[in-house]
Motif scaffolding. Structure first.
Motif, PDB file in Angstrom:
ATOM      1  N   ASP A   1       0.891  -1.191   0.116  1.00  0.00           N
ATOM      2  CA  ASP A   1       0.069   0.064   0.023  1.00  0.00           C
ATOM      3  C   ASP A   1       0.832   1.386  -0.150  1.00  0.00           C
ATOM      4  O   ASP A   1       2.030   1.283   0.101  1.00  0.00           O
TER       5      ASP A   1
ATOM      6  N   SER B   1      -3.550   2.363  -7.678  1.00  0.00           N
ATOM      7  CA  SER B   1      -4.659   1.774  -7.071  1.00  0.00           C
ATOM      8  C   SER B   1      -4.346   0.833  -6.001  1.00  0.00           C
ATOM      9  O   SER B   1      -4.209  -0.418  -6.253  1.00  0.00           O
TER      10      SER B   1
ATOM     11  N   PRO C   1      -4.327   0.209  -1.257  1.00  0.00           N
ATOM     12  CA  PRO C   1      -5.133   0.561  -0.062  1.00  0.00           C
ATOM     13  C   PRO C   1      -4.436   1.514   0.575  1.00  0.00           C
ATOM     14  O   PRO C   1      -3.273   2.018   0.492  1.00  0.00           O
TER      15      PRO C   1
ATOM     16  N   ASN D   1      -3.256   6.104  -2.061  1.00  0.00           N
ATOM     17  CA  ASN D   1      -3.042   5.679  -3.188  1.00  0.00           C
ATOM     18  C   ASN D   1      -1.780   6.261  -3.808  1.00  0.00           C
ATOM     19  O   ASN D   1      -1.022   6.929  -3.070  1.00  0.00           O
TER      20      ASN D   1
ATOM     21  N   LYS E   1     -10.110   8.109  -1.231  1.00  0.00           N
ATOM     22  CA  LYS E   1     -10.252   6.834  -1.477  1.00  0.00           C
ATOM     23  C   LYS E   1     -10.548   5.741  -0.190  1.00  0.00           C
ATOM     24  O   LYS E   1     -11.231   4.978  -0.496  1.00  0.00           O
ATOM     25  N   MET E   2     -10.205   6.537   0.911  1.00  0.00           N
ATOM     26  CA  MET E   2     -10.460   5.500   2.061  1.00  0.00           C
ATOM     27  C   MET E   2     -12.001   5.264   2.390  1.00  0.00           C
ATOM     28  O   MET E   2     -12.556   4.321   2.722  1.00  0.00           O
TER      29      MET E   2
ATOM     30  N   GLU F   1     -13.363   3.043  -0.096  1.00  0.00           N
ATOM     31  CA  GLU F   1     -12.833   1.536   0.313  1.00  0.00           C
ATOM     32  C   GLU F   1     -13.673   0.999   1.488  1.00  0.00           C
ATOM     33  O   GLU F   1     -13.350  -0.151   2.010  1.00  0.00           O
TER      34      GLU F   1
ATOM     35  N   TYR G   1     -13.577   2.539   4.817  1.00  0.00           N
ATOM     36  CA  TYR G   1     -13.071   3.050   5.993  1.00  0.00           C
ATOM     37  C   TYR G   1     -14.090   3.867   6.801  1.00  0.00           C
ATOM     38  O   TYR G   1     -14.619   4.790   6.256  1.00  0.00           O
TER      39      TYR G   1
ATOM     40  N   THR H   1     -18.093   7.594  -3.095  1.00  0.00           N
ATOM     41  CA  THR H   1     -17.577   6.146  -3.554  1.00  0.00           C
ATOM     42  C   THR H   1     -17.676   6.094  -5.132  1.00  0.00           C
ATOM     43  O   THR H   1     -16.725   5.649  -5.923  1.00  0.00           O
TER      44      THR H   1
ATOM     45  N   VAL I   1     -10.141   4.082  -6.879  1.00  0.00           N
ATOM     46  CA  VAL I   1     -10.513   2.624  -6.299  1.00  0.00           C
ATOM     47  C   VAL I   1     -10.820   1.863  -7.340  1.00  0.00           C
ATOM     48  O   VAL I   1     -11.602   2.257  -8.450  1.00  0.00           O
TER      49      VAL I   1
END
Length: 231
Positions: A51, A72, A74, A77, A178-179, A182, A184, A220, A229
């Motif tokens: 990552d 891309s 985790p 990025n 991004k998180m 994903e 989070y 998202t 993502v």
């Protein structure tokens, strides 16, 4: 492979060999890249990461000549990791290896400080050529995307499309977007990025204001559209 995903690879004396870090979250692809690079006697793979945060730590500790970086990944990025890598070690070259062909994404990545951009469908020979050019102090763009970059300067346009939605975001806002995409939660984001929950909430509100997207599902969807993502 350690569970942490970060790995410094020991070895013998490598005085005349260029030191490479491979940052790629897919194990099979990462192992293949290591084998390919290790077949070149002038290259030495000294570390690997799964990552962006781990890649930054490796650059700080190993000071490699080049990072082969997936975009891309985790936690953080590649686009968000590049400026921090350059800050920690300005002499380290960054070659981005990605599937993303979107013009906006390409230009934003180059603006972040990448020295080269190559697509994952390139041949092994093209990848080795790209590495050689960048280690020689030159830049490299996959032929398939070079025209897209030139289009960014055509018809009098002299900027990297700063007015686009993605370009209005700071590096930290991109990381948090991004998180969020994903899955989070705010507390988890704060822990991974070593910031307070209130700071995460402030950045999240900035995302809502800048993008005019008011829920996690919309954020998202935007992140997926921009290639932050995987779908």
């Amino acid at each position: 492979m350690p569970e942490t995903g970060i790995h410094e690879i020991g070895g013998g004396i490598t005085m005349n060999r260029k030191r490479i870090v491979v940052a790629e979250d897919h194990t099979i692809l990462r192992e293949g890249l290591k084998m390919l690079l290790s077949s070149n006697p002038d290259l030495d793979v000294v570390g690997e990461a799964q990552d962006g945060l781990e890649a930054i730590r490796l650059v700080d500790s190993l000071k490699p000549d080049l990072v082969l970086l997936d975009l891309s990944m985790p936690k953080m990025n590649g686009m968000g990791a590049i400026p921090e890598m350059k800050r920690q070690c300005p002499d380290t070259k960054v070659l981005v290896l990605t599937v993303h062909k979107n013009e906006e994404y390409i230009l934003a990545t180059l603006k972040a400080g990448a020295d080269g951009y190559i697509l994952k469908d390139a041949s092994n020979g093209d990848l080795m050529l790209a590495i050689d050019r960048i280690l020689s102090g030159k830049s490299y763009l996959s032929p398939a995307i070079s025209e897209k970059v030139m289009e960014g300067y055509s018809e009098g346009r002299k900027t990297y499309k700063a007015s686009t939605s993605l370009e209005t975001l700071t590096d930290r806002e991109r990381e948090i977007l991004k998180m969020i995409a994903e899955g989070y939660k705010n507390r988890q984001i704060a822990h991974h990025l070593t910031i307070s929950i209130k700071t995460v909430e402030k950045h999240r509100q900035n995302l809502i204001n800048k993008l005019d997207l008011h829920d996690a599902a919309s954020l998202t969807a935007f992140a997926m559209q921009q290639g932050l993502v995987s779908r």
